[in-house]
Motif scaffolding. Sequence first.
Motif, PDB file in Angstrom:
ATOM      1  N   ASP A  96       1.186  17.528 -20.095  1.00  0.00           N
ATOM      2  CA  ASP A  96       1.390  17.323 -18.656  1.00  0.00           C
ATOM      3  C   ASP A  96       1.365  15.844 -18.299  1.00  0.00           C
ATOM      4  N   ILE A  97       0.451  15.088 -18.894  1.00  0.00           N
ATOM      5  CA  ILE A  97       0.379  13.651 -18.645  1.00  0.00           C
ATOM      6  C   ILE A  97       1.667  12.984 -19.112  1.00  0.00           C
ATOM      7  N   ASN A  99       4.577  14.156 -19.516  1.00  0.00           N
ATOM      8  CA  ASN A  99       5.785  14.612 -18.817  1.00  0.00           C
ATOM      9  C   ASN A  99       5.734  14.402 -17.312  1.00  0.00           C
ATOM     10  N   ASP A 100       4.674  13.788 -16.795  1.00  0.00           N
ATOM     11  CA  ASP A 100       4.550  13.536 -15.365  1.00  0.00           C
ATOM     12  C   ASP A 100       5.535  12.426 -14.961  1.00  0.00           C
TER      13      ASP A 100
END
Length: 114
Positions: A96-97, A99-100
């Motif tokens: 998630d980090i 791909n943020d």
Amino acid sequence: MARHGWHIDRDGDTLTLSRQRTARFDLAEVTFLPGDDLVRALIAHQIRQDMWRKLQRLRGFCPAVRVTTQPGGVAVLAGGAVAGPVTDRARTQIADILNDPALRIRWVTNARKR
């Protein structure tokens, strides 16, 4: 040893940043950041900081980031050593980090050679 106790290992087109002399990647995810003029150390420090903010409660987590120059940008391996079990939740948090969109823009913007 780098300032503040961080080890930076440069090997050709690859830079590895970790607290330990030899980086361990018990937990890791990969991404690619576009840009021909990116400073690898700046990217590595920013990603390490963002991972630490999100995963500091993970038992025994010691972040590490490897940035390799490739045509058109840099490949990033982000994760680190973990003293306890590696969970799917931790993997998802790192993914998630990485791909943020807001974080990616910040990393590339701040890592451009000036």
